[in-house]
Design a protein around this motif. Structure first.
Motif, PDB file in Angstrom:
ATOM      1  N   THR A  61      -9.442   8.384   1.308  1.00 18.09           N
ATOM      2  CA  THR A  61      -8.027   8.105   1.087  1.00 18.09           C
ATOM      3  C   THR A  61      -7.814   7.585  -0.325  1.00 18.09           C
ATOM      4  O   THR A  61      -8.521   6.677  -0.770  1.00 18.09           O
ATOM      5  CB  THR A  61      -7.507   7.055   2.095  1.00 18.09           C
ATOM      6  OG1 THR A  61      -7.716   7.545   3.426  1.00 18.09           O
ATOM      7  CG2 THR A  61      -6.020   6.794   1.887  1.00 18.09           C
ATOM      8  N   THR A  62      -6.860   8.191  -1.033  1.00 21.92           N
ATOM      9  CA  THR A  62      -6.436   7.699  -2.340  1.00 21.92           C
ATOM     10  C   THR A  62      -5.093   7.010  -2.155  1.00 21.92           C
ATOM     11  O   THR A  62      -4.165   7.579  -1.552  1.00 21.92           O
ATOM     12  CB  THR A  62      -6.309   8.850  -3.350  1.00 21.92           C
ATOM     13  OG1 THR A  62      -7.567   9.525  -3.459  1.00 21.92           O
ATOM     14  CG2 THR A  62      -5.913   8.323  -4.732  1.00 21.92           C
ATOM     15  N   PHE A  63      -4.985   5.780  -2.637  1.00 18.53           N
ATOM     16  CA  PHE A  63      -3.772   5.008  -2.414  1.00 18.53           C
ATOM     17  C   PHE A  63      -3.487   4.079  -3.593  1.00 18.53           C
ATOM     18  O   PHE A  63      -4.378   3.775  -4.391  1.00 18.53           O
ATOM     19  CB  PHE A  63      -3.865   4.195  -1.116  1.00 18.53           C
ATOM     20  CG  PHE A  63      -5.009   3.208  -1.075  1.00 18.53           C
ATOM     21  CD1 PHE A  63      -4.817   1.885  -1.448  1.00 18.53           C
ATOM     22  CD2 PHE A  63      -6.274   3.598  -0.666  1.00 18.53           C
ATOM     23  CE1 PHE A  63      -5.859   0.969  -1.417  1.00 18.53           C
ATOM     24  CE2 PHE A  63      -7.323   2.695  -0.617  1.00 18.53           C
ATOM     25  CZ  PHE A  63      -7.126   1.374  -0.998  1.00 18.53           C
ATOM     26  N   GLN A  77      -2.338  -0.468  -8.773  1.00 17.39           N
ATOM     27  CA  GLN A  77      -3.602   0.164  -9.149  1.00 17.39           C
ATOM     28  C   GLN A  77      -3.916   1.273  -8.155  1.00 17.39           C
ATOM     29  O   GLN A  77      -3.752   1.087  -6.944  1.00 17.39           O
ATOM     30  CB  GLN A  77      -4.745  -0.858  -9.152  1.00 17.39           C
ATOM     31  CG  GLN A  77      -6.095  -0.295  -9.548  1.00 17.39           C
ATOM     32  CD  GLN A  77      -7.180  -1.356  -9.559  1.00 17.39           C
ATOM     33  OE1 GLN A  77      -7.009  -2.437  -8.986  1.00 17.39           O
ATOM     34  NE2 GLN A  77      -8.282  -1.075 -10.216  1.00 17.39           N
ATOM     35  N   THR A  78      -4.362   2.437  -8.659  1.00 11.93           N
ATOM     36  CA  THR A  78      -4.736   3.547  -7.787  1.00 11.93           C
ATOM     37  C   THR A  78      -6.233   3.506  -7.526  1.00 11.93           C
ATOM     38  O   THR A  78      -7.037   3.450  -8.467  1.00 11.93           O
ATOM     39  CB  THR A  78      -4.360   4.896  -8.426  1.00 11.93           C
ATOM     40  OG1 THR A  78      -2.951   4.933  -8.654  1.00 11.93           O
ATOM     41  CG2 THR A  78      -4.736   6.059  -7.514  1.00 11.93           C
ATOM     42  N   VAL A  79      -6.606   3.498  -6.242  1.00  9.25           N
ATOM     43  CA  VAL A  79      -8.023   3.441  -5.857  1.00  9.25           C
ATOM     44  C   VAL A  79      -8.286   4.458  -4.749  1.00  9.25           C
ATOM     45  O   VAL A  79      -7.362   4.939  -4.093  1.00  9.25           O
ATOM     46  CB  VAL A  79      -8.437   2.033  -5.382  1.00  9.25           C
ATOM     47  CG1 VAL A  79      -8.348   1.016  -6.500  1.00  9.25           C
ATOM     48  CG2 VAL A  79      -7.563   1.585  -4.208  1.00  9.25           C
ATOM     49  N   SER A  80      -9.566   4.790  -4.555  1.00 12.61           N
ATOM     50  CA  SER A  80      -9.987   5.681  -3.476  1.00 12.61           C
ATOM     51  C   SER A  80     -11.023   4.968  -2.626  1.00 12.61           C
ATOM     52  O   SER A  80     -11.898   4.272  -3.152  1.00 12.61           O
ATOM     53  CB  SER A  80     -10.571   6.976  -4.033  1.00 12.61           C
ATOM     54  OG  SER A  80      -9.573   7.745  -4.674  1.00 12.61           O
ATOM     55  N   ARG A  81     -10.943   5.159  -1.302  1.00 12.55           N
ATOM     56  CA  ARG A  81     -11.900   4.566  -0.380  1.00 12.55           C
ATOM     57  C   ARG A  81     -12.254   5.571   0.701  1.00 12.55           C
ATOM     58  O   ARG A  81     -11.396   6.333   1.152  1.00 12.55           O
ATOM     59  CB  ARG A  81     -11.326   3.301   0.280  1.00 12.55           C
ATOM     60  CG  ARG A  81     -11.078   2.149  -0.675  1.00 12.55           C
ATOM     61  CD  ARG A  81     -12.373   1.530  -1.172  1.00 12.55           C
ATOM     62  NE  ARG A  81     -12.138   0.349  -1.980  1.00 12.55           N
ATOM     63  CZ  ARG A  81     -11.972   0.361  -3.310  1.00 12.55           C
ATOM     64  NH1 ARG A  81     -12.007   1.529  -3.955  1.00 12.55           N
ATOM     65  NH2 ARG A  81     -11.766  -0.760  -3.966  1.00 12.55           N
ATOM     66  N   ILE A 141       0.844  -1.191   0.000  1.00 14.12           N
ATOM     67  CA  ILE A 141       0.000   0.000   0.000  1.00 14.12           C
ATOM     68  C   ILE A 141       0.881   1.243   0.000  1.00 14.12           C
ATOM     69  O   ILE A 141       1.828   1.338   0.791  1.00 14.12           O
ATOM     70  CB  ILE A 141      -0.930   0.049   1.232  1.00 14.12           C
ATOM     71  CG1 ILE A 141      -1.833  -1.182   1.293  1.00 14.12           C
ATOM     72  CG2 ILE A 141      -1.762   1.332   1.237  1.00 14.12           C
ATOM     73  CD1 ILE A 141      -2.882  -1.236   0.200  1.00 14.12           C
ATOM     74  N   ARG A 142       0.582   2.198  -0.902  1.00 15.37           N
ATOM     75  CA  ARG A 142       1.267   3.489  -0.904  1.00 15.37           C
ATOM     76  C   ARG A 142       0.204   4.578  -0.842  1.00 15.37           C
ATOM     77  O   ARG A 142      -0.596   4.714  -1.776  1.00 15.37           O
ATOM     78  CB  ARG A 142       2.117   3.647  -2.165  1.00 15.37           C
ATOM     79  CG  ARG A 142       3.220   2.599  -2.302  1.00 15.37           C
ATOM     80  CD  ARG A 142       4.155   2.865  -3.467  1.00 15.37           C
ATOM     81  NE  ARG A 142       3.438   2.950  -4.741  1.00 15.37           N
ATOM     82  CZ  ARG A 142       3.959   2.550  -5.915  1.00 15.37           C
ATOM     83  NH1 ARG A 142       5.185   2.030  -5.961  1.00 15.37           N
ATOM     84  NH2 ARG A 142       3.269   2.671  -7.021  1.00 15.37           N
ATOM     85  N   ILE A 143       0.173   5.330   0.251  1.00 16.24           N
ATOM     86  CA  ILE A 143      -0.830   6.376   0.428  1.00 16.24           C
ATOM     87  C   ILE A 143      -0.480   7.587  -0.441  1.00 16.24           C
ATOM     88  O   ILE A 143       0.642   8.100  -0.376  1.00 16.24           O
ATOM     89  CB  ILE A 143      -0.936   6.806   1.905  1.00 16.24           C
ATOM     90  CG1 ILE A 143      -1.254   5.600   2.800  1.00 16.24           C
ATOM     91  CG2 ILE A 143      -1.994   7.902   2.069  1.00 16.24           C
ATOM     92  CD1 ILE A 143      -2.580   4.949   2.524  1.00 16.24           C
ATOM     93  N   ARG A 144      -1.443   8.053  -1.217  1.00 14.75           N
ATOM     94  CA  ARG A 144      -1.240   9.235  -2.051  1.00 14.75           C
ATOM     95  C   ARG A 144      -1.831  10.493  -1.402  1.00 14.75           C
ATOM     96  O   ARG A 144      -1.188  11.537  -1.360  1.00 14.75           O
ATOM     97  CB  ARG A 144      -1.896   9.050  -3.422  1.00 14.75           C
ATOM     98  CG  ARG A 144      -1.163   8.106  -4.365  1.00 14.75           C
ATOM     99  CD  ARG A 144      -1.928   7.963  -5.667  1.00 14.75           C
ATOM    100  NE  ARG A 144      -1.153   7.234  -6.662  1.00 14.75           N
ATOM    101  CZ  ARG A 144      -0.422   7.822  -7.602  1.00 14.75           C
ATOM    102  NH1 ARG A 144      -0.368   9.143  -7.654  1.00 14.75           N
ATOM    103  NH2 ARG A 144       0.245   7.105  -8.485  1.00 14.75           N
ATOM    104  N   GLU A 145      -3.058  10.392  -0.901  1.00 14.87           N
ATOM    105  CA  GLU A 145      -3.737  11.576  -0.366  1.00 14.87           C
ATOM    106  C   GLU A 145      -4.803  11.157   0.629  1.00 14.87           C
ATOM    107  O   GLU A 145      -5.482  10.138   0.439  1.00 14.87           O
ATOM    108  CB  GLU A 145      -4.387  12.372  -1.511  1.00 14.87           C
ATOM    109  CG  GLU A 145      -5.050  13.661  -1.071  1.00 14.87           C
ATOM    110  CD  GLU A 145      -5.720  14.389  -2.238  1.00 14.87           C
ATOM    111  OE1 GLU A 145      -5.786  15.632  -2.195  1.00 14.87           O
ATOM    112  OE2 GLU A 145      -6.178  13.711  -3.181  1.00 14.87           O
ATOM    113  N   VAL A 146      -4.959  11.935   1.699  1.00 15.42           N
ATOM    114  CA  VAL A 146      -6.015  11.701   2.692  1.00 15.42           C
ATOM    115  C   VAL A 146      -6.776  13.005   2.887  1.00 15.42           C
ATOM    116  O   VAL A 146      -6.183  14.046   3.198  1.00 15.42           O
ATOM    117  CB  VAL A 146      -5.437  11.226   4.043  1.00 15.42           C
ATOM    118  CG1 VAL A 146      -6.567  10.998   5.041  1.00 15.42           C
ATOM    119  CG2 VAL A 146      -4.613   9.950   3.860  1.00 15.42           C
ATOM    120  N   LYS A 147      -8.088  12.962   2.691  1.00 19.83           N
ATOM    121  CA  LYS A 147      -8.942  14.126   2.877  1.00 19.83           C
ATOM    122  C   LYS A 147      -9.955  13.842   3.982  1.00 19.83           C
ATOM    123  O   LYS A 147     -10.558  12.767   4.010  1.00 19.83           O
ATOM    124  CB  LYS A 147      -9.706  14.465   1.594  1.00 19.83           C
ATOM    125  CG  LYS A 147      -8.864  15.009   0.468  1.00 19.83           C
ATOM    126  CD  LYS A 147      -9.751  15.384  -0.717  1.00 19.83           C
ATOM    127  CE  LYS A 147      -8.938  15.981  -1.858  1.00 19.83           C
ATOM    128  NZ  LYS A 147      -9.813  16.330  -3.025  1.00 19.83           N
TER     129      LYS A 147
END
Length: 203
Positions: free
Chosen positions: A21-23, A33-37, A3-9
């Motif tokens: 979170t986009t990771f 694969q880039t996904v948001s949850r 897992i690599r965290i890209r952004e947390v809002k």
């Protein structure tokens, strides 16, 4: 790490915390694969089923749940549940002892944790601690009912275990954590003593 965290809002920080979170996630074939949850963090909780072997009974509570009422607009919102609460700063055992007394009026002694589970891991971070405890009628030191200042208006319900299991099968008990504890009780607490489902419970 896969897992690599890209952004947390932070989407909401009102009652509890809702984040998006986009990771990057490494798939089984090795590709990324880039996904948001979105995750809802309300802390962890504990739930308990009180049982009496001699009476073949369990204690549940009935209360209004707005999300259940909101579902489709056709549900009354009233659910039969095992007593439960969020841990806050307490240990699971401390919290469930206090919660069961607040909700049911019973002061129980031999509290036993039987398992833990994530209840909605697709979106909610909560991990729930499941307990059982025997009860006797003389252990009820108050009326229960919850904390009115927190909007709780709880009815205490004593049910025959067979009737409770029949209510699960018939859809009258719909709460997941309660169904899990009733099934545990059937398998491990009352063991092979479950009889044909009763038509009526003990109210």
């Amino acid at each position: 790490m896969d897992i690599r965290i890209r952004e947390v809002k932070t989407l909401s920080d009102d009652w509890y915390l809702l984040k998006k979170t986009t990771f990057d996630y490494r798939r089984r074939d090795g590709t990324w694969q880039t996904v948001s949850r979105e995750t809802y963090d309300r802390g962890h909780g504990a739930v308990i089923l009180l049982y009496n072997l001699a009476r073949r009974s369990v204690i549940l509570v009935r209360q209004f749940r707005f999300p259940a009422w909101r579902y489709g607009g056709t549900h009354s919102g009233m659910l039969l549940e095992a007593p439960a609460g969020l841990l806050d700063a307490a240990t699971p055992e401390q919290r469930i002892r206090a919660e069961v007394e607040e909700e049911t009026g019973y002061r129980v002694h031999d509290v036993r944790q039987v398992f833990e589970a994530f209840m909605s891991p697709g979106s909610v971070t909560e991990r729930l601690h499941f307990f059982v405890a025997g009860y006797e009628p003389d252990q009820r030191i108050g009326h229960g009912g919850g904390v009115a200042g927190e909007g709780e208006d709880i009815e205490v319900v004593e049910l025959d275990i067979d009737a409770a299991l029949a209510m699960v099968a018939g859809g009258a008990i719909e709460d997941g954590k309660t169904i899990m504890l009733l099934q545990h009780a059937a398998l491990h607490v009352f063991r092979g003593a479950i009889t044909a489902p009763s038509k009526h419970g003990m109210l």
